[in-house]
Write an enzyme that holds these catalytic residues in place. Sequence first.
Site, PDB file in Angstrom:
ATOM      1  N   ASP A  35       0.756  -1.253   0.000  1.00  0.00           N
ATOM      2  CA  ASP A  35       0.000   0.000   0.000  1.00  0.00           C
ATOM      3  C   ASP A  35       0.789   1.309   0.000  1.00  0.00           C
ATOM      4  O   ASP A  35       1.056   1.890  -1.023  1.00  0.00           O
ATOM      5  CB  ASP A  35      -0.949   0.035   1.204  1.00  0.00           C
ATOM      6  CG  ASP A  35      -1.885  -1.132   1.248  1.00  0.00           C
ATOM      7  OD1 ASP A  35      -1.515  -2.190   0.713  1.00  0.00           O
ATOM      8  OD2 ASP A  35      -2.974  -1.015   1.813  1.00  0.00           O
TER       9      ASP A  35
ATOM     10  N   GLU B 262      -2.391  -8.389  13.113  1.00  0.00           N
ATOM     11  CA  GLU B 262      -2.039  -8.091  11.727  1.00  0.00           C
ATOM     12  C   GLU B 262      -0.602  -7.566  11.611  1.00  0.00           C
ATOM     13  O   GLU B 262       0.130  -7.901  10.689  1.00  0.00           O
ATOM     14  CB  GLU B 262      -3.014  -7.029  11.206  1.00  0.00           C
ATOM     15  CG  GLU B 262      -2.811  -6.620   9.764  1.00  0.00           C
ATOM     16  CD  GLU B 262      -3.800  -5.529   9.339  1.00  0.00           C
ATOM     17  OE1 GLU B 262      -4.422  -4.905  10.213  1.00  0.00           O
ATOM     18  OE2 GLU B 262      -3.946  -5.308   8.133  1.00  0.00           O
TER      19      GLU B 262
END
Length: 850
Positions: free
Chosen positions: A584, A817
């Site tokens: 990203d 995560e």
Amino acid sequence: MSGRDGRKTARNRIKPSTSTVSGEDPPDLRNRKGLRKERGKDQLRILDVNFVLLGFIIVASLVALLFVFYSVQLSEGDDRLPRVITPFPAPKVMDLDMFQGEQKESLYWGTYRPHVYFGVRSRTPESLVAGLMWLGIKDGRYFMRHVCQDADDLQTYGWNKHNGRDYGHQVLMDHGMTLTTSFLKSKVNGSGYGGDWAVQVGVQSEKLNEEVPDAAHIFFYVADEGQNAISLGRSVSDIYEKSLLAYGSRADVGGWELHLKSMDNFDVHHVGLRTPHIHNLSDLVQAILGMQVRNFGHLELPDTSDDASNILVYQISARTPFRADIAFVTGTDSDDDRVEGRVDSLTGTSLTSQLHEKEIEFDDKFKKIFNPSDKIDSESVEVGKAAVGNLLGGIGYFYGQSKIFFPQHKHRSDGDSILYWPAELYTAVPSRPFFPRGFLWDEGFHQLLIWRWDKHISMDIIGHWLDLMNIDGWIPREQILGAEALSKVPEEFVTQRPSNGNPPTLFLVLQDMVCGMTRNKFSATESKDISAFFERSFGRLEAWFQWFNTTQSGKYKSSYYWHGRKESQTIFELNPKTLSSGLDDYPRASHPTDEERHLDLRCWMLLAADCMHSISEQLMETKESGKAYKETAKLLADFDLLNKMHFDKDYGAYFDYGNHTEKVRLRRQLVEKSGNQPPSLELVREVLEQPELRLVPHVGYVSLFPFISKIIPSKSWILEKQLNLISNTSTLWTNFGLRSLSKTSSMYMKRNTEHDPPYWRGPIWMNMNYLILSSLHHYSKEEGPYRERAETIYSELRGNLIRNVIKNYKQTGYLWEQYDQKKGNGKGAHPFTGWTSLAVLIMAESYSEC
Ligand SMILES: *[C@@H]1O[C@H](CO)[C@@H](O)[C@H](O)[C@H]1NC(C)=O
Ligand SMILES: *[C@@H]1O[C@H](CO)[C@@H](O)[C@H](O)[C@H]1NC(C)=O
Ligand SMILES: *[C@@H]1O[C@H](CO)[C@@H](O)[C@H](O)[C@H]1NC(C)=O
Ligand SMILES: *[C@@H]1O[C@H](CO)[C@@H](O)[C@H](O)[C@H]1NC(C)=O
Ligand SMILES: *[C@@H]1O[C@H](CO)[C@@H](O)[C@H](O)[C@H]1NC(C)=O
């Protein structure tokens, strides 16, 4: 990982799609069906006309139809079915014999609804589904629990053990209440297709204070997605004499029955509903309960049913602790006498002892495959089991149609979409509450683990993904299939762009498969199946490779870059994102151009070319086509060429290349709005210096890709430079793992927009740490002046990663995560037992087989 992107980057301007099918729209698959129906009608009408006329009319209407058909196709821009929604023209991988018959049946039922706390379905589009809800209590108030969600604030949940096939054990802790769900499948003589299954639900509660009543309410439901009616068992009011809750019949499994047994005292109430909206069942039940409380003052389902209910919900209320055994048996129509015996075997002490056996089996298998116990303590082993268990227990089955960006058509405005063909996907998911759907780039990492656990489940999953490929060799990277999956994703992030890729991580596991084959690591049956798998997939893999090699190539020979970065949208972004890379907001060239060269993609291409070369030479014996891959791999592994294109001598690091300046910043400015909205103060990017073509000086995960790819010769001084970057606390090293971006980078921990906190600009990610660790392990075995240094760094990094994951699990009850680079605490989505479960391979020191 675009869903993750989507959630984080509300600025990502994918316009909402309106995929309506009106008369003026070009036809999609559904219009074509409509056309066929029309033809049928025409033929019916002409039946009562005389023969001469009939012949004429037939010819005329055929001509007319051909004309309609033809012009419809013309309006498509000369294409037949638009290419982007045309499946890859080859036999499907999933049609292979190895995925049919026993394999298919053995995987028919499963806990394939990872987005709910406990849910069962079969691998078929319109399944019978089952699930569990309960009333949780927080601050003296009741809350319905059903869909995994962060807001429920459970202290922990997840499958502590699960073998991906016929056994799982889950623990859920909800504010003083502890539930366990143990799942078992059984196929015996007389069972229908797919066999029978059972779940044992255990409920305990701590008496925290007077407010917490010691009665608990759980809700178990069955629902037919195909909207077949489900019948209420006659014995619901007398559950102690007879145990039948519900029954019905389906084309797939024949007659079926659902039974409830327990030694404890229960109150059982029910409600029957007829609705297609299974995805928001908890809202419905909550509303019904609310009404009951308001009207009658008690918290009980009303014991009523809609006509032809396709959903039956049972409320089981009892004092805690209690235990309920729920058995689902199939094939009951043809095997009436033995049904009772099967129910007995799937409940009570018999169920308990079978679950116990399965648990021992799981433990033994875990030990045999990962054998970490001589390397880490037993408490850590339990965390490892929970990681594997929830990865396997989180495998889901989805069915539906992806929305694809389709701007080509002249009647459609930019941002419109078209539907992919209806498809099924069997896949592991990154995170049950946050990302309960398929992600292409995550999947390759999942398979590194699953492959080691169960080769057939792994091939089954990879096969499903490869069958999603279109004729161009493209696979949509995020799969949002079906109403349940859609209900978790904001509308504006649903559409997938066919110009965008995602790292072809499946080659990580395909590479392991090929290497294992050439080293004779598999049994005869396994080898046979793996060969058949490659033979069938080869054409698809070639197309996949070619898609990357053509659409993502750069301006210079042997260069590649992630296409789809948009300069036009960057005035609000500090650095234009590269969502397709999976990383990203990892900083790239400040000004996207076609001059760019992305180091990570170059190295993914090397992996892919190398793997394709091995497959073609060693398994396919197509030495000719192997040559091209070999050459491409050789080119990409050429150390001098790599250094020429990406190495910064002064810095001693590898970098992307592009049109770049470091002098950018976000500043609050008054921004004019379209329409009659007033202007507003927003963060806008300012560029303080003309960008120029140069290496992009950010040290981080991307700069380590040549190291990850093991291109650097073990005797090269550059290897020492890489080890310096890794082990230096001013750059990448922390006590919890390696940072995604160096502390010295100008983008370190910088927000990308007003609404985008840093994501891959500092935090620690397990997938990249695993790959880097894997290379350190490699260099710690290679002769050279830096061998010992690599070994030291390897063992320290490994220790840090394991220690931090375990510590967080013990403190918070979850795998996360990402982990904070300053304090080590878990961040973002949780439980996250996708690639974070690679911690198990790190514990086991299990790396590439090659
Ligand atoms: C299963 O049932 C069939 C027919 O009812 C019988 O012939 C067979 O022996 C049974 N097999 C087992 C393993 O019980
Ligand atoms: C359930 O979902 C449907 C369709 O999305 C919606 O129309 C309905 O209002 C929802 N029901 C409840 C109780 O939220
Ligand atoms: C990949 O693309 C390059 C550049 O077009 C080409 O030279 C090479 O042969 C391709 N590799 C394969 C395996 O097709
Ligand atoms: C680099 O970006 C600037 C600003 O957008 C532009 O003027 C320049 O032409 C670009 N250079 C190249 C080589 O594309
Ligand atoms: C660590 O990195 C910093 C920043 O690049 C550098 O100044 C320092 O000399 C490095 N330390 C070592 C021991 O290499």
